[in-house]
Scaffold this motif. Structure first.
Motif, PDB file in Angstrom:
ATOM      1  N   ALA A  12     -22.018 -14.057  14.698  1.00  0.00           N
ATOM      2  CA  ALA A  12     -22.484 -12.876  13.968  1.00  0.00           C
ATOM      3  C   ALA A  12     -21.363 -12.177  13.217  1.00  0.00           C
ATOM      4  CB  ALA A  12     -23.151 -11.898  14.943  1.00  0.00           C
ATOM      5  N   ASP A  13     -20.110 -12.354  13.657  1.00  0.00           N
ATOM      6  CA  ASP A  13     -18.989 -11.672  13.018  1.00  0.00           C
ATOM      7  C   ASP A  13     -18.525 -12.351  11.735  1.00  0.00           C
ATOM      8  OD1 ASP A  13     -18.924  -9.791  15.023  1.00  0.00           O
ATOM      9  OD2 ASP A  13     -17.500 -10.921  16.244  1.00  0.00           O
ATOM     10  N   GLN A  14     -18.936 -13.582  11.514  1.00  0.00           N
ATOM     11  CA  GLN A  14     -18.497 -14.305  10.328  1.00  0.00           C
ATOM     12  C   GLN A  14     -19.385 -13.987   9.132  1.00  0.00           C
ATOM     13  OE1 GLN A  14     -18.288 -18.143  12.747  1.00  0.00           O
ATOM     14  NE2 GLN A  14     -16.742 -18.490  11.186  1.00  0.00           N
ATOM     15  N   GLN A  15     -18.810 -14.174   7.946  1.00  0.00           N
ATOM     16  CA  GLN A  15     -19.503 -13.800   6.724  1.00  0.00           C
ATOM     17  C   GLN A  15     -20.062 -15.028   5.996  1.00  0.00           C
ATOM     18  OE1 GLN A  15     -19.991 -10.525   6.082  1.00  0.00           O
ATOM     19  NE2 GLN A  15     -18.960 -10.296   8.058  1.00  0.00           N
ATOM     20  N   LEU A  16     -21.203 -14.819   5.343  1.00  0.00           N
ATOM     21  CA  LEU A  16     -21.880 -15.890   4.609  1.00  0.00           C
ATOM     22  C   LEU A  16     -21.642 -15.810   3.103  1.00  0.00           C
ATOM     23  CD1 LEU A  16     -25.236 -15.554   6.542  1.00  0.00           C
ATOM     24  CD2 LEU A  16     -23.847 -17.616   6.551  1.00  0.00           C
ATOM     25  N   ASP A  17     -20.888 -14.805   2.670  1.00  0.00           N
ATOM     26  CA  ASP A  17     -20.786 -14.509   1.238  1.00  0.00           C
ATOM     27  C   ASP A  17     -20.318 -15.697   0.407  1.00  0.00           C
ATOM     28  OD1 ASP A  17     -21.480 -12.066   2.172  1.00  0.00           O
ATOM     29  OD2 ASP A  17     -19.637 -11.033   1.628  1.00  0.00           O
ATOM     30  N   ARG A  18     -19.287 -16.400   0.871  1.00  0.00           N
ATOM     31  CA  ARG A  18     -18.736 -17.497   0.069  1.00  0.00           C
ATOM     32  C   ARG A  18     -19.727 -18.639  -0.078  1.00  0.00           C
ATOM     33  NH1 ARG A  18     -12.282 -18.287   0.540  1.00  0.00           N
ATOM     34  NH2 ARG A  18     -11.672 -16.092   0.523  1.00  0.00           N
ATOM     35  N   GLN A  19     -20.408 -18.964   1.008  1.00  0.00           N
ATOM     36  CA  GLN A  19     -21.417 -20.020   0.923  1.00  0.00           C
ATOM     37  C   GLN A  19     -22.524 -19.632  -0.047  1.00  0.00           C
ATOM     38  OE1 GLN A  19     -22.950 -21.891   4.561  1.00  0.00           O
ATOM     39  NE2 GLN A  19     -21.262 -20.942   5.685  1.00  0.00           N
ATOM     40  N   ASP A  37     -35.735 -16.793  -8.877  1.00  0.00           N
ATOM     41  CA  ASP A  37     -36.376 -17.976  -8.296  1.00  0.00           C
ATOM     42  C   ASP A  37     -35.588 -18.562  -7.131  1.00  0.00           C
ATOM     43  OD1 ASP A  37     -38.492 -17.928 -10.136  1.00  0.00           O
ATOM     44  OD2 ASP A  37     -37.285 -18.994 -11.634  1.00  0.00           O
ATOM     45  N   VAL A  38     -34.584 -17.823  -6.663  1.00  0.00           N
ATOM     46  CA  VAL A  38     -33.735 -18.307  -5.574  1.00  0.00           C
ATOM     47  C   VAL A  38     -34.034 -17.510  -4.306  1.00  0.00           C
ATOM     48  CG1 VAL A  38     -31.373 -18.575  -4.736  1.00  0.00           C
ATOM     49  CG2 VAL A  38     -31.906 -19.061  -7.138  1.00  0.00           C
ATOM     50  N   ASP A  39     -34.456 -18.207  -3.263  1.00  0.00           N
ATOM     51  CA  ASP A  39     -34.682 -17.596  -1.950  1.00  0.00           C
ATOM     52  C   ASP A  39     -33.526 -17.981  -1.035  1.00  0.00           C
ATOM     53  OD1 ASP A  39     -37.163 -16.603  -2.792  1.00  0.00           O
ATOM     54  OD2 ASP A  39     -38.185 -18.456  -2.195  1.00  0.00           O
ATOM     55  N   ILE A  40     -33.009 -17.022  -0.297  1.00  0.00           N
ATOM     56  CA  ILE A  40     -31.856 -17.272   0.564  1.00  0.00           C
ATOM     57  C   ILE A  40     -32.286 -17.228   2.030  1.00  0.00           C
ATOM     58  CG2 ILE A  40     -29.582 -16.455   1.279  1.00  0.00           C
ATOM     59  CD1 ILE A  40     -29.227 -15.328  -1.539  1.00  0.00           C
ATOM     60  N   TYR A  41     -31.970 -18.294   2.742  1.00  0.00           N
ATOM     61  CA  TYR A  41     -32.223 -18.390   4.179  1.00  0.00           C
ATOM     62  C   TYR A  41     -30.863 -18.479   4.866  1.00  0.00           C
ATOM     63  CZ  TYR A  41     -36.956 -19.573   2.666  1.00  0.00           C
ATOM     64  OH  TYR A  41     -38.203 -19.554   2.076  1.00  0.00           O
ATOM     65  N   ARG A  42     -30.708 -17.753   5.950  1.00  0.00           N
ATOM     66  CA  ARG A  42     -29.386 -17.702   6.577  1.00  0.00           C
ATOM     67  C   ARG A  42     -29.499 -17.679   8.096  1.00  0.00           C
ATOM     68  NH1 ARG A  42     -27.515 -12.707   3.343  1.00  0.00           N
ATOM     69  NH2 ARG A  42     -29.294 -13.240   2.050  1.00  0.00           N
ATOM     70  N   ASP A  43     -28.469 -18.216   8.731  1.00  0.00           N
ATOM     71  CA  ASP A  43     -28.368 -18.193  10.190  1.00  0.00           C
ATOM     72  C   ASP A  43     -26.944 -17.853  10.588  1.00  0.00           C
ATOM     73  OD1 ASP A  43     -30.917 -18.883  11.445  1.00  0.00           O
ATOM     74  OD2 ASP A  43     -30.711 -20.827  10.453  1.00  0.00           O
ATOM     75  N   LYS A  44     -26.828 -17.145  11.686  1.00  0.00           N
ATOM     76  CA  LYS A  44     -25.528 -16.915  12.304  1.00  0.00           C
ATOM     77  C   LYS A  44     -25.615 -17.439  13.730  1.00  0.00           C
ATOM     78  CE  LYS A  44     -23.723 -13.209   9.425  1.00  0.00           C
ATOM     79  NZ  LYS A  44     -22.919 -11.967   9.386  1.00  0.00           N
ATOM     80  N   SER A  45     -25.492 -18.752  13.834  1.00  0.00           N
ATOM     81  CA  SER A  45     -25.577 -19.436  15.123  1.00  0.00           C
ATOM     82  C   SER A  45     -24.983 -20.822  14.963  1.00  0.00           C
ATOM     83  CB  SER A  45     -27.033 -19.538  15.597  1.00  0.00           C
ATOM     84  OG  SER A  45     -27.798 -20.305  14.686  1.00  0.00           O
ATOM     85  N   THR A  46     -24.752 -21.511  16.069  1.00  0.00           N
ATOM     86  CA  THR A  46     -24.175 -22.846  15.996  1.00  0.00           C
ATOM     87  C   THR A  46     -25.178 -23.826  15.399  1.00  0.00           C
ATOM     88  OG1 THR A  46     -24.940 -23.483  18.207  1.00  0.00           O
ATOM     89  CG2 THR A  46     -22.793 -22.390  18.048  1.00  0.00           C
ATOM     90  N   GLY A  47     -24.656 -24.939  14.899  1.00  0.00           N
ATOM     91  CA  GLY A  47     -25.517 -25.947  14.292  1.00  0.00           C
ATOM     92  C   GLY A  47     -25.788 -27.118  15.202  1.00  0.00           C
ATOM     93  N   THR A  48     -25.632 -26.916  16.510  1.00  0.00           N
ATOM     94  CA  THR A  48     -25.793 -28.030  17.435  1.00  0.00           C
ATOM     95  C   THR A  48     -27.245 -28.467  17.593  1.00  0.00           C
ATOM     96  OG1 THR A  48     -25.793 -26.421  19.250  1.00  0.00           O
ATOM     97  CG2 THR A  48     -23.707 -27.521  18.743  1.00  0.00           C
ATOM     98  N   ASP A  49     -28.195 -27.606  17.210  1.00  0.00           N
ATOM     99  CA  ASP A  49     -29.600 -28.003  17.204  1.00  0.00           C
ATOM    100  C   ASP A  49     -30.301 -27.252  16.078  1.00  0.00           C
ATOM    101  OD1 ASP A  49     -30.358 -25.391  18.119  1.00  0.00           O
ATOM    102  OD2 ASP A  49     -29.936 -26.013  20.170  1.00  0.00           O
ATOM    103  N   THR A  50     -31.604 -27.449  15.951  1.00  0.00           N
ATOM    104  CA  THR A  50     -32.347 -26.830  14.843  1.00  0.00           C
ATOM    105  C   THR A  50     -33.143 -25.605  15.285  1.00  0.00           C
ATOM    106  OG1 THR A  50     -34.194 -28.357  15.215  1.00  0.00           O
ATOM    107  CG2 THR A  50     -32.521 -29.014  13.605  1.00  0.00           C
ATOM    108  N   ASP A  51     -32.862 -25.099  16.471  1.00  0.00           N
ATOM    109  CA  ASP A  51     -33.556 -23.915  16.973  1.00  0.00           C
ATOM    110  C   ASP A  51     -32.895 -22.661  16.402  1.00  0.00           C
ATOM    111  OD1 ASP A  51     -35.263 -22.271  18.334  1.00  0.00           O
ATOM    112  OD2 ASP A  51     -34.189 -22.405  20.243  1.00  0.00           O
ATOM    113  N   ARG A  52     -33.050 -22.510  15.072  1.00  0.00           N
ATOM    114  CA  ARG A  52     -32.453 -21.389  14.345  1.00  0.00           C
ATOM    115  C   ARG A  52     -33.535 -20.758  13.484  1.00  0.00           C
ATOM    116  NH1 ARG A  52     -29.046 -25.019  11.045  1.00  0.00           N
ATOM    117  NH2 ARG A  52     -29.295 -26.792  12.438  1.00  0.00           N
ATOM    118  N   SER A  53     -33.618 -19.445  13.491  1.00  0.00           N
ATOM    119  CA  SER A  53     -34.725 -18.761  12.808  1.00  0.00           C
ATOM    120  C   SER A  53     -34.711 -19.007  11.306  1.00  0.00           C
ATOM    121  CB  SER A  53     -34.682 -17.261  13.101  1.00  0.00           C
ATOM    122  OG  SER A  53     -33.449 -16.696  12.661  1.00  0.00           O
ATOM    123  N   GLY A  54     -33.527 -18.942  10.686  1.00  0.00           N
ATOM    124  CA  GLY A  54     -33.446 -19.169   9.247  1.00  0.00           C
ATOM    125  C   GLY A  54     -33.821 -20.590   8.874  1.00  0.00           C
TER     126      GLY A  54
END
Length: 218
Positions: A12-19, A37-54
């Motif tokens: 949660a402390d890391q920023q998504l701005d550059r991406q 026409d651009v929708d942004i989906y974001r997650d602040k969690s590990t990528g070890t599985d797909t159980d991420r809300s975004g």
């Protein structure tokens, strides 16, 4: 064309701005999409599985036919394992959605029959998973090597660790620290910015990178 931008960091402390900046620039310049026409989906969690809300919201939108293309900055942002990457690609393909991975220069289209493109995509998944495992192995080996040193036995615990009965124990924020140090190594963060994010000092950040990289999978 409706474009979905997916960005992820591990904590949660890391920023998504550059991406997000990189992805939206790609959408405008390469896909000729307007910001409306651009929708942004974001997650602040590990990528070890797909159980991420975004991620789940992104895939639901793809299934519903609400988007035409998905853009990510690099393959590890959307999946960290071969199986997750392949299932994501197949689900998008089945929904008629393109997948663009910027840093690897890869574009997967629903009707593509190019075997080389498919093989490259699978290789990227293998390398992403391999990279994650190599980092874990390097950390294990780094800790084992430190056990033989006087610093390990008598010195203070390194950044991101506690000492318990003479053993190094990872702190809860250890994985965040690894991600931040990795961003410094890749020139995505300055040492000052990194120190601020992990509530440490530039000297400690510099020492972790220069003297103890094996403890952080660098």
């Amino acid at each position: 064309m409706t474009v979905a931008c997916y960005a992820r960091v591990s904590t949660a402390d890391q920023q998504l701005d550059r991406q997000i900046e990189s992805i939206t620039d790609y959408a405008q310049n390469r896909l000729d999409a307007s910001l409306q026409d651009v929708d942004i989906y974001r997650d602040k969690s590990t990528g070890t599985d797909t159980d991420r809300s975004g991620y789940q919201a992104l895939m639901d939108a793809a299934d519903a036919g609400d988007i035409d293309a998905v853009i990510v900055h690099q393959v590890s942002r959307i999946a960290r394992s071969v199986s997750d990457l392949e299932s994501t690609a197949e689900r998008l393909r089945g929904s008629g959605v393109e997948l663009h991975i910027i840093s690897e220069g890869l574009q997967m289209t629903p009707d593509s029959q190019d075997p080389y493109q498919k093989a490259l995509f699978q290789m990227l998944g293998v390398f992403s998973e391999l990279e994650a495992e190599i980092k874990r192995q390097n950390v294990r080996e780094g800790i084992a090597a430190r056990r033989q040193s006087d610093e390990y036995r008598h010195g203070r615990a390194p950044l991101g660790f506690d000492k318990e009965n003479g053993e190094l124990i990872q702190q809860p924020q250890y994985h965040q620290i690894c991600e931040v140090l990795d961003q410094v190594v890749r020139d995505e963060l300055s040492q000052r910015q990194a120190a601020k994010q992990i509530n440490s000092s530039r000297r400690t950040v510099r020492r972790a990178i220069n003297e103890r990289p094996e403890l952080y999978g660098l």
